[in-house]
Design a protein around this motif. Sequence first.
Motif, PDB file in Angstrom:
ATOM      1  N   SER A 123     -82.977 -15.428  -3.278  1.00 42.21           N
ATOM      2  CA  SER A 123     -82.775 -14.044  -3.694  1.00 42.21           C
ATOM      3  C   SER A 123     -81.365 -13.571  -3.368  1.00 42.21           C
ATOM      4  O   SER A 123     -80.740 -12.836  -4.143  1.00 42.21           O
ATOM      5  N   GLN A 124     -80.830 -13.998  -2.232  1.00 45.61           N
ATOM      6  CA  GLN A 124     -79.465 -13.624  -1.869  1.00 45.61           C
ATOM      7  C   GLN A 124     -78.447 -14.310  -2.782  1.00 45.61           C
ATOM      8  O   GLN A 124     -77.431 -13.706  -3.150  1.00 45.61           O
ATOM      9  N   VAL A 125     -78.721 -15.566  -3.150  1.00 43.86           N
ATOM     10  CA  VAL A 125     -77.830 -16.270  -4.073  1.00 43.86           C
ATOM     11  C   VAL A 125     -77.811 -15.576  -5.437  1.00 43.86           C
ATOM     12  O   VAL A 125     -76.745 -15.363  -6.035  1.00 43.86           O
ATOM     13  N   CYS A 126     -78.987 -15.195  -5.931  1.00 42.87           N
ATOM     14  CA  CYS A 126     -79.054 -14.488  -7.218  1.00 42.87           C
ATOM     15  C   CYS A 126     -78.365 -13.123  -7.135  1.00 42.87           C
ATOM     16  O   CYS A 126     -77.695 -12.701  -8.094  1.00 42.87           O
ATOM     17  N   GLU A 127     -78.526 -12.437  -6.022  1.00 41.66           N
ATOM     18  CA  GLU A 127     -77.856 -11.152  -5.841  1.00 41.66           C
ATOM     19  C   GLU A 127     -76.335 -11.326  -5.873  1.00 41.66           C
ATOM     20  O   GLU A 127     -75.613 -10.523  -6.489  1.00 41.66           O
ATOM     21  N   ALA A 128     -75.835 -12.383  -5.222  1.00 46.17           N
ATOM     22  CA  ALA A 128     -74.399 -12.642  -5.223  1.00 46.17           C
ATOM     23  C   ALA A 128     -73.903 -12.989  -6.620  1.00 46.17           C
ATOM     24  O   ALA A 128     -72.813 -12.548  -7.040  1.00 46.17           O
ATOM     25  N   LEU A 129     -74.672 -13.751  -7.367  1.00 48.20           N
ATOM     26  CA  LEU A 129     -74.273 -14.112  -8.725  1.00 48.20           C
ATOM     27  C   LEU A 129     -74.205 -12.876  -9.621  1.00 48.20           C
ATOM     28  O   LEU A 129     -73.261 -12.712 -10.418  1.00 48.20           O
ATOM     29  N   LEU A 130     -75.194 -12.000  -9.512  1.00 48.83           N
ATOM     30  CA  LEU A 130     -75.208 -10.792 -10.337  1.00 48.83           C
ATOM     31  C   LEU A 130     -74.107  -9.817  -9.905  1.00 48.83           C
ATOM     32  O   LEU A 130     -73.531  -9.117 -10.749  1.00 48.83           O
ATOM     33  N   THR A 131     -73.806  -9.769  -8.612  1.00 49.05           N
ATOM     34  CA  THR A 131     -72.704  -8.931  -8.147  1.00 49.05           C
ATOM     35  C   THR A 131     -71.374  -9.434  -8.712  1.00 49.05           C
ATOM     36  O   THR A 131     -70.523  -8.646  -9.160  1.00 49.05           O
ATOM     37  N   LEU A 132     -71.198 -10.751  -8.702  1.00 51.78           N
ATOM     38  CA  LEU A 132     -70.006 -11.350  -9.307  1.00 51.78           C
ATOM     39  C   LEU A 132     -69.948 -11.045 -10.795  1.00 51.78           C
ATOM     40  O   LEU A 132     -68.865 -10.797 -11.357  1.00 51.78           O
ATOM     41  N   LEU A 133     -71.108 -11.033 -11.452  1.00 53.23           N
ATOM     42  CA  LEU A 133     -71.177 -10.721 -12.879  1.00 53.23           C
ATOM     43  C   LEU A 133     -70.776  -9.268 -13.145  1.00 53.23           C
ATOM     44  O   LEU A 133     -70.069  -8.981 -14.116  1.00 53.23           O
ATOM     45  N   VAL A 134     -71.217  -8.358 -12.291  1.00 53.32           N
ATOM     46  CA  VAL A 134     -70.846  -6.943 -12.443  1.00 53.32           C
ATOM     47  C   VAL A 134     -69.335  -6.780 -12.295  1.00 53.32           C
ATOM     48  O   VAL A 134     -68.687  -6.060 -13.070  1.00 53.32           O
ATOM     49  N   GLU A 135     -68.757  -7.454 -11.313  1.00 49.95           N
ATOM     50  CA  GLU A 135     -67.315  -7.390 -11.130  1.00 49.95           C
ATOM     51  C   GLU A 135     -66.578  -7.953 -12.337  1.00 49.95           C
ATOM     52  O   GLU A 135     -65.546  -7.405 -12.762  1.00 49.95           O
TER      53      GLU A 135
END
Length: 487
Positions: free
Chosen positions: A461-473
Amino acid sequence: MDAESPNSRESAPLLGNAAAVRDDRPGIPQLFTSLPALNEAASYFAESSIFSCFPDISIRPVFNSSNEQEMVSFASEEERASTANANVSSSGSASSAYELIDTKFDAPVVQGEISRSSTAESSQTSTALVNTNQNGIPIFQGLLEKVRRTVRGSADDIGWLQKATDMPPVEDGTERFTEILDDIGHGLHKLPNTMIYLLVPGLFSNHGPLYFVDIKTSFSKMGLTCHIAKIHSEASVDKNAKEIKDYVEEIYWGTRQRVLLLGHSKGGVDAAAAISMYWDDLKDKVAGLALTQSPYGGSPIASDILREGQLGDYVNMRKLMEIIICKVIKGDMQALEDLTYERRKEFLRTYRLPEELPIVSFHTEASISPAVLATLSRVAHAELPMIGQPTSLPVVIPLGAAMAACAQLLQMRYGEKSDGLVTCRDAEVPGSIVVRPKRKLDHAWMVYSSLNDDTGEADASQVCEALLTLLVEAGQKKMHEIAQKDE
């Protein structure tokens, strides 16, 4: 004993007619009366697979007139129907029998005749003459070609996206991803609650009740709206693309909020297909796409299983896979076909992801150390009735060991790093921000938690959160670049 002509005796069938086999015959018992799906698959296998994997042949005795030696010849159903005459000649104590062998296989067959001489003539004719096929190609050339294709496999296809000159380059985002993941570990969360997060599961996810469940639960605890796309994971890419498009539109019209998609394995391929095929309808509704361990360029596993012209044709490997996917799992064979290199190349020649869409692709390498053999993945849970209240027990299977075995196979055969099912090079989407973590993670880790996960490491879940945060950026950066161009 008088010689008897081969055509004067009736053929004794070795295998019965496949069309005449029925489930109520004594030869096909109802093996799984309590499980209709497995029973249907077993019956189908008995009446279809066996008879389609081997030619319909019969045994016909042929008698040698000189020494009364009985020989056995095999003839196909077509030969029995046409009652072709066998060429039987006799010279003194020597005789030869010629029988035509006809099969339904794609494998090379003998179109001519095979001559066998008696012991009296064996010293003069020590070599059998084998004719060529109708195209003038030696009969063994087809066999050699199958061997070559089998040995070569997908060696020429793996990483074809990197070799294509018309594909946009990728950007390495591993360092920034690591920074974001470290912030999340310290309690700093940056995902906005003004978007809807849609998780798209991969192949066979319908048979895993816990697929993406932990990730959705974690997102909900952070106050984020997260959905798991309810699609038929064993359906074709085109069919799932249409369902995902409808799913996104339904979410958008109900909330007026844009959607961020994260697809795992085939789910990433399905999500990418939905965007590329229906971009005109979705460009105002989709904010970005993250693909995790997705065979965007194709899968060597699917290609090696389904590629025609291999030695697997002799045992009809495709038919066996069709029984497993269509009869047991109740899926569509095209779901696996769509992941072959041939189909992916054909699809990407027609549909490309839009350049203005922010994309993140993530791939990993599976560990092949002996310790992984003891790794058990929790794929479901069972409720046991107990005194007081029911007790939930995890249902575990050794997915880690299976992924390690597949990764070792791909490493030895092609020299390619993979997560067990998808090679690293095939998971890099052209034009995307690529994340290449050093941590060893197999294909199943993203969606099924392990019983012995290291609590000191980030979970899925933390890995997916980091990926989506990178996507937002990445989306914010693209919007800034577009605004500068407009100025």
